[in-house]
Design an enzyme around this catalytic site. Structure first.
Site, PDB file in Angstrom:
ATOM      1  N   PRO A   2       6.649  -6.080  -3.707  1.00  0.00           N
ATOM      2  CA  PRO A   2       6.909  -7.409  -3.142  1.00  0.00           C
ATOM      3  C   PRO A   2       7.244  -7.328  -1.652  1.00  0.00           C
ATOM      4  O   PRO A   2       8.067  -6.514  -1.235  1.00  0.00           O
ATOM      5  CB  PRO A   2       8.109  -7.896  -3.959  1.00  0.00           C
ATOM      6  CG  PRO A   2       8.023  -7.147  -5.249  1.00  0.00           C
ATOM      7  CD  PRO A   2       7.468  -5.797  -4.883  1.00  0.00           C
ATOM      8  N   GLU A   3       6.563  -8.150  -0.860  1.00  0.00           N
ATOM      9  CA  GLU A   3       6.820  -8.194   0.577  1.00  0.00           C
ATOM     10  C   GLU A   3       7.577  -9.489   0.890  1.00  0.00           C
ATOM     11  O   GLU A   3       8.055 -10.170  -0.013  1.00  0.00           O
ATOM     12  CB  GLU A   3       5.498  -8.075   1.332  1.00  0.00           C
ATOM     13  CG  GLU A   3       4.772  -6.751   1.023  1.00  0.00           C
ATOM     14  CD  GLU A   3       3.447  -6.591   1.750  1.00  0.00           C
ATOM     15  OE1 GLU A   3       3.274  -7.209   2.812  1.00  0.00           O
ATOM     16  OE2 GLU A   3       2.586  -5.843   1.251  1.00  0.00           O
ATOM     17  N   ARG A 259      -1.012   4.987   2.784  1.00  0.00           N
ATOM     18  CA  ARG A 259      -1.109   3.578   2.390  1.00  0.00           C
ATOM     19  C   ARG A 259      -2.513   3.075   2.682  1.00  0.00           C
ATOM     20  O   ARG A 259      -3.067   3.324   3.755  1.00  0.00           O
ATOM     21  CB  ARG A 259      -0.089   2.720   3.154  1.00  0.00           C
ATOM     22  CG  ARG A 259       1.358   3.165   3.018  1.00  0.00           C
ATOM     23  CD  ARG A 259       1.863   3.051   1.588  1.00  0.00           C
ATOM     24  NE  ARG A 259       1.856   1.672   1.117  1.00  0.00           N
ATOM     25  CZ  ARG A 259       2.831   0.798   1.367  1.00  0.00           C
ATOM     26  NH1 ARG A 259       3.875   1.155   2.108  1.00  0.00           N
ATOM     27  NH2 ARG A 259       2.770  -0.423   0.877  1.00  0.00           N
TER      28      ARG A 259
END
Length: 269
Positions: A2-3, A259
């Protein structure tokens, strides 16, 4: 993970059910999260919730005697549920409220956190954080100043909480696409005009995601159990090999610091 939009969506969803109600007690079914659940949370009793705030990706529940700091980790979510609804396998912590509801924390990977502090100022998880991206403090001039001598690629720099908080992998990729900036560009190569544009689109992308309830790719759910719908609007993230929605060029996927990064070779320079 979650950002910022997902955490802000959670905050907005739980706030009306918590503020003005009282925590009767907490239930900790599994306290082995990223850090052990603070002992003070086990002992919570008859504590009214004064406010529900957010700093970076942390939710902050203000109580008369201190603060609960919640981090959703890689796979966590918070839901408001009827007290009588039985818990499921990955429901690790809940707050039983005076209004007949529970705030239930679900986290399959157990990489989140429930911490207690008397004072927010100086707490180790909240120090050394950059400005909020939706605040006036984050703007093109600030970004240009911070990028001027940075000899790293702009994508990982945007994800550094010392520069700006809450811009994770999804929204860094989406914002760079919206600004037409290649993720491999050196941060120091960005002009003031490019930084002004990038700061504006970061705000716009985050606000749009919040409007859509965030992005659900796997585990994240809003407080009412619904997924976030911004995933349907993603321009590049998770779209490797698919045509760019602007020019039709296949979306490329590479890695920065382990990433995944997604971009369009044609639209981003």
């Amino acid at each position: 993970m979650p950002e910022l939009p997902e955490v802000e969506t959670s905050r907005r969803g739980i706030e009306p059910h918590l503020v003005g109600a009282t925590i009767l007690h907490a239930v900790v079914r599994n306290g082995r999260l990223r850090w052990p659940v603070s002992e003070e949370i086990y002992r919570l009793s008859d504590q009214p919730v004064l406010s529900v705030q957010r700093r970076a990706k942390y939710l902050l529940l203000e109580l008369p005697e201190g603060w609960i700091i919640i981090h959703l980790g890689m796979s966590g979510s918070l839901r408001i549920l009827p007290e009588e609804l039985p818990p499921e396998k990955h429901d690790h912590v809940e707050l039983v409220m005076s209004n007949g509801k529970v705030l239930r924390y679900t986290d399959p990977r157990r990489f989140g956190a429930w911490l207690w502090t008397k004072e927010l100022e100086g707490h180790n998880v909240l120090t050394h954080l950059g400005p909020e991206p939706l605040s006036d403090d984050f703007n093109g001039e600030y970004l240009h100043q911070k990028c001027a001598k940075k000899k790293t690629a702009i994508k990982p720099w945007l994800m550094d909480n010392k520069l700006v908080v809450g811009v994770g992998n999804i929204y860094a990729s989406e914002s760079l696409f919206a600004a037409g900036i290649h993720p491999d560009r050196l941060a120091s190569s960005l002009s003031l005009a490019e930084c002004e544009l990038l700061a504006r689109v970061i705000k716009a992308v985050l606000l749009r995601s919040i409007e859509q309830g965030g992005t659900t790719l796997k585990d994240f759910l809003q407080s009412d159990g619904k997924p976030g719908y911004f995933a349907q609007e993603l321009q590049v993230y998770g779209r490797k090999g698919e045509p760019c929605r602007v020019c039709g060029t296949p979306i490329v996927a590479t890695k920065h610091a382990q990433r995944a990064t997604f971009y369009c070779r044609q639209c981003q320079k």
